[in-house]
Enzyme design. Structure first.
Site, PDB file in Angstrom:
ATOM      1  N   TYR A  23       0.887  -1.183  -0.104  1.00 26.65           N
ATOM      2  CA  TYR A  23       0.035  -0.109  -0.077  1.00 26.65           C
ATOM      3  C   TYR A  23       0.737   1.164   0.028  1.00 26.65           C
ATOM      4  O   TYR A  23       0.175   2.470  -0.150  1.00 26.65           O
ATOM      5  CB  TYR A  23      -0.986   0.057   1.114  1.00 26.65           C
ATOM      6  CG  TYR A  23      -1.907  -1.365   1.246  1.00 26.65           C
ATOM      7  CD1 TYR A  23      -2.947  -1.402   0.208  1.00 26.65           C
ATOM      8  CD2 TYR A  23      -1.794  -2.286   2.261  1.00 26.65           C
ATOM      9  CE1 TYR A  23      -3.855  -2.441   0.244  1.00 26.65           C
ATOM     10  CE2 TYR A  23      -2.562  -3.419   2.232  1.00 26.65           C
ATOM     11  CZ  TYR A  23      -3.564  -3.535   1.023  1.00 26.65           C
ATOM     12  OH  TYR A  23      -4.184  -4.454   1.209  1.00 26.65           O
ATOM     13  N   HIS A 100      -9.108   1.124  -5.814  1.00 24.94           N
ATOM     14  CA  HIS A 100      -8.120  -0.034  -4.930  1.00 24.94           C
ATOM     15  C   HIS A 100      -6.804   0.673  -4.934  1.00 24.94           C
ATOM     16  O   HIS A 100      -6.230   1.199  -5.996  1.00 24.94           O
ATOM     17  CB  HIS A 100      -8.010  -1.454  -5.320  1.00 24.94           C
ATOM     18  CG  HIS A 100      -9.472  -1.896  -5.039  1.00 24.94           C
ATOM     19  ND1 HIS A 100      -9.735  -2.313  -3.874  1.00 24.94           N
ATOM     20  CD2 HIS A 100     -10.513  -2.348  -6.191  1.00 24.94           C
ATOM     21  CE1 HIS A 100     -11.012  -2.842  -4.250  1.00 24.94           C
ATOM     22  NE2 HIS A 100     -11.402  -2.892  -5.321  1.00 24.94           N
TER      23      HIS A 100
END
Length: 148
Positions: A23, A100
Site C-alpha cells: 500500500y 483500490h
C-alpha cells in the site's frame, strides 16, 4: 458543484502503517488531503468517510441517494465477498466508482475477484493513492459527457 461521497473500507485508516510493500508509505491523512486538493481543482465537494463495519458502509451507500452525485468506494477486503455491499451499490441510482490502492489482479488469487465491481460504473485499481485522483477525474468526465 458536484458532491461526491468517498467511502474508505476496512483498514484503509491504517494505510502507511501496514503492509507498506503493498500500500506504500503514504498515510491515511495524506490520502485524504490528496483527495481534497484534487476535488478542489475539479470544483467537486467531497465528504470522506471510513468504516471497518459492513453495515455502516451499507448505510453510507444508502445515504448517498438524493444527497450526492457520485460515490467513490474502496471496499477493501469486502470487495471479494460482500454481496450485501454489492446489493447496496445496485440499490442506489448514483454512479459508483470502485477504487483500490493496490492492483488486486496482481495479488493473491482470492483477491482477484471483486463481487462489488459488477454493480459499479467502473473500477480503478493499482495506482496507489492516485486511484482516488483518477476516480475524481472520472466523475468530472462523466459529468461533462452527460451535460450535468
Amino acid at each position: 458543484m458536484k458532491r461526491v461521497l468517498i467511502i474508505h473500507g476496512p483498514n484503509v485508516n491504517l494505510t502507511g502503517k501496514r503492509e507498506k510493500e503493498v500500500y506504500g508509505d503514504i498515510n491515511y491523512e495524506e490520502i485524504n488531503n490528496l483527495i481534497k486538493r484534487e476535488a478542489a481543482k475539479l470544483d467537486i465537494a467531497v465528504k470522506i468517510q471510513q468504516s471497518n463495519s459492513e453495515g455502516e458502509i451499507i448505510n453510507l451507500i444508502h445515504s448517498a441517494e438524493n444527497n450526492f452525485d457520485a460515490i467513490i468506494i474502496n471496499p477493501a477486503a469486502y470487495t471479494h465477498y460482500s454481496l450485501a455491499i454489492m446489493d447496496a451499490i445496485a440499490a442506489v441510482s448514483v454512479p459508483v466508482i470502485e477504487v483500490h490502492i493496490s492492483n488486486i489482479f496482481g495479488r493473491e488469487d482470492y483477491r482477484k475477484t471483486s463481487v462489488t465491481a459488477s454493480k459499479c460504473k467502473g473500477v480503478i485499481t493499482g495506482f496507489g493513492p492516485y486511484s482516488y485522483v483518477l476516480a475524481l477525474n472520472a466523475v468530472k468526465l462523466l459529468e461533462d459527457s452527460i451535460g450535468g
